[in-house]
Design a protein around this motif. Structure first.
Motif, PDB file in Angstrom:
ATOM      1  N   UNK A  10       0.853  -1.196   0.000  1.00 28.74           N
ATOM      2  CA  UNK A  10       0.000   0.000   0.000  1.00 28.74           C
ATOM      3  C   UNK A  10       0.884   1.240   0.000  1.00 28.74           C
ATOM      4  N   UNK A  11       0.313   2.327  -0.502  1.00 29.91           N
ATOM      5  CA  UNK A  11       1.019   3.603  -0.521  1.00 29.91           C
ATOM      6  C   UNK A  11       1.357   4.039   0.895  1.00 29.91           C
ATOM      7  N   UNK A  12       2.539   4.597   1.055  1.00 32.11           N
ATOM      8  CA  UNK A  12       2.946   5.123   2.349  1.00 32.11           C
ATOM      9  C   UNK A  12       3.474   4.085   3.323  1.00 32.11           C
ATOM     10  N   UNK A  13       3.632   2.852   2.866  1.00 33.56           N
ATOM     11  CA  UNK A  13       4.117   1.759   3.716  1.00 33.56           C
ATOM     12  C   UNK A  13       5.624   1.601   3.503  1.00 33.56           C
ATOM     13  N   UNK A  14       6.392   1.909   4.527  1.00 37.16           N
ATOM     14  CA  UNK A  14       7.855   1.822   4.412  1.00 37.16           C
ATOM     15  C   UNK A  14       8.319   0.398   4.133  1.00 37.16           C
ATOM     16  N   UNK A  40      -5.193  -1.466  -1.311  1.00 34.30           N
ATOM     17  CA  UNK A  40      -6.298  -0.552  -1.035  1.00 34.30           C
ATOM     18  C   UNK A  40      -7.131  -0.240  -2.277  1.00 34.30           C
ATOM     19  N   UNK A  41      -6.733  -0.747  -3.443  1.00 37.63           N
ATOM     20  CA  UNK A  41      -7.503  -0.518  -4.667  1.00 37.63           C
ATOM     21  C   UNK A  41      -8.575  -1.575  -4.876  1.00 37.63           C
ATOM     22  N   UNK A  42      -8.596  -2.604  -4.029  1.00 39.66           N
ATOM     23  CA  UNK A  42      -9.552  -3.698  -4.200  1.00 39.66           C
ATOM     24  C   UNK A  42     -10.028  -4.160  -2.821  1.00 39.66           C
ATOM     25  N   UNK A  43     -11.332  -4.104  -2.556  1.00 39.25           N
ATOM     26  CA  UNK A  43     -11.840  -4.496  -1.230  1.00 39.25           C
ATOM     27  C   UNK A  43     -11.495  -5.942  -0.861  1.00 39.25           C
ATOM     28  N   UNK A  44     -11.450  -6.840  -1.822  1.00 38.79           N
ATOM     29  CA  UNK A  44     -11.099  -8.236  -1.526  1.00 38.79           C
ATOM     30  C   UNK A  44      -9.644  -8.347  -1.102  1.00 38.79           C
ATOM     31  N   UNK A  45      -8.758  -7.627  -1.794  1.00 41.22           N
ATOM     32  CA  UNK A  45      -7.346  -7.633  -1.406  1.00 41.22           C
ATOM     33  C   UNK A  45      -7.184  -7.040  -0.010  1.00 41.22           C
ATOM     34  N   UNK A  46      -7.875  -5.926   0.251  1.00 44.86           N
ATOM     35  CA  UNK A  46      -7.764  -5.281   1.560  1.00 44.86           C
ATOM     36  C   UNK A  46      -8.219  -6.230   2.657  1.00 44.86           C
TER      37      UNK A  46
END
Length: 78
Positions: A10-14, A40-46
Protein backbone atom coordinates in the motif's frame (compact mmCIF):
# COMPACT_ATOMS: atom_id res chain seq x y z
CA UNK A 1 9.08 -22.68 -15.96
CA UNK A 2 8.51 -18.92 -16.07
CA UNK A 3 7.70 -17.30 -12.77
CA UNK A 4 6.10 -14.01 -11.78
CA UNK A 5 6.41 -12.19 -8.47
CA UNK A 6 3.85 -9.75 -7.08
CA UNK A 7 4.34 -7.47 -4.10
CA UNK A 8 1.00 -6.70 -2.46
CA UNK A 9 1.41 -3.46 -0.55
CA UNK A 10 0.00 0.00 0.00
CA UNK A 11 1.02 3.60 -0.52
CA UNK A 12 2.95 5.12 2.35
CA UNK A 13 4.12 1.76 3.72
CA UNK A 14 7.86 1.82 4.41
CA UNK A 15 8.16 -1.98 4.59
CA UNK A 16 6.39 -2.18 1.23
CA UNK A 17 8.90 0.20 -0.33
CA UNK A 18 11.79 -1.85 1.03
CA UNK A 19 10.22 -5.11 -0.20
CA UNK A 20 9.61 -3.66 -3.66
CA UNK A 21 13.24 -2.53 -3.93
CA UNK A 22 14.52 -5.96 -2.85
CA UNK A 23 12.17 -7.82 -5.21
CA UNK A 24 13.12 -5.49 -8.06
CA UNK A 25 16.82 -6.20 -7.47
CA UNK A 26 16.43 -9.98 -7.09
CA UNK A 27 14.01 -10.39 -9.99
CA UNK A 28 16.19 -8.13 -12.14
CA UNK A 29 19.20 -10.34 -11.48
CA UNK A 30 17.21 -13.48 -12.28
CA UNK A 31 15.26 -12.08 -15.23
CA UNK A 32 11.92 -12.73 -13.52
CA UNK A 33 9.02 -10.33 -14.14
CA UNK A 34 7.47 -8.69 -11.11
CA UNK A 35 4.82 -6.11 -10.30
CA UNK A 36 3.47 -4.21 -7.32
CA UNK A 37 -0.23 -4.01 -6.47
CA UNK A 38 -1.91 -1.68 -3.98
CA UNK A 39 -4.22 -3.66 -1.68
CA UNK A 40 -6.30 -0.55 -1.03
CA UNK A 41 -7.50 -0.52 -4.67
CA UNK A 42 -9.55 -3.70 -4.20
CA UNK A 43 -11.84 -4.50 -1.23
CA UNK A 44 -11.10 -8.24 -1.53
CA UNK A 45 -7.35 -7.63 -1.41
CA UNK A 46 -7.76 -5.28 1.56
CA UNK A 47 -9.82 -7.91 3.39
CA UNK A 48 -7.35 -10.70 2.60
CA UNK A 49 -4.04 -8.95 3.25
CA UNK A 50 -5.10 -6.25 5.73
CA UNK A 51 -2.16 -5.18 7.85
CA UNK A 52 0.14 -8.03 6.78
CA UNK A 53 1.57 -6.00 3.91
CA UNK A 54 3.83 -6.34 2.15
CA UNK A 55 2.84 -9.82 1.01
CA UNK A 56 5.03 -11.51 -1.58
CA UNK A 57 3.28 -13.75 -4.11
CA UNK A 58 5.12 -16.16 -6.38
CA UNK A 59 3.01 -17.31 -9.30
CA UNK A 60 -0.10 -16.08 -7.49
CA UNK A 61 0.55 -18.08 -4.29
CA UNK A 62 1.52 -16.46 -1.01
CA UNK A 63 5.25 -16.86 -0.46
CA UNK A 64 5.76 -14.63 2.58
CA UNK A 65 4.94 -11.32 4.21
CA UNK A 66 6.49 -8.32 5.98
CA UNK A 67 10.05 -9.11 4.86
CA UNK A 68 11.66 -10.56 1.75
CA UNK A 69 13.62 -13.70 2.61
CA UNK A 70 16.16 -13.43 -0.20
CA UNK A 71 17.56 -16.97 -0.13
CA UNK A 72 14.09 -18.50 0.05
CA UNK A 73 12.79 -16.30 -2.78
CA UNK A 74 15.78 -17.17 -4.97
CA UNK A 75 15.17 -20.88 -4.37
CA UNK A 76 11.49 -20.51 -5.31
CA UNK A 77 12.45 -18.78 -8.54
CA UNK A 78 15.26 -21.19 -9.51
Amino acid sequence: MAHEVTVMGRDGCHLCEVAEAEVERICGELGVPWKAEDVDTDPEWRAEYGDRVPVILVDGAEHGYWRVEEDRLRRALA
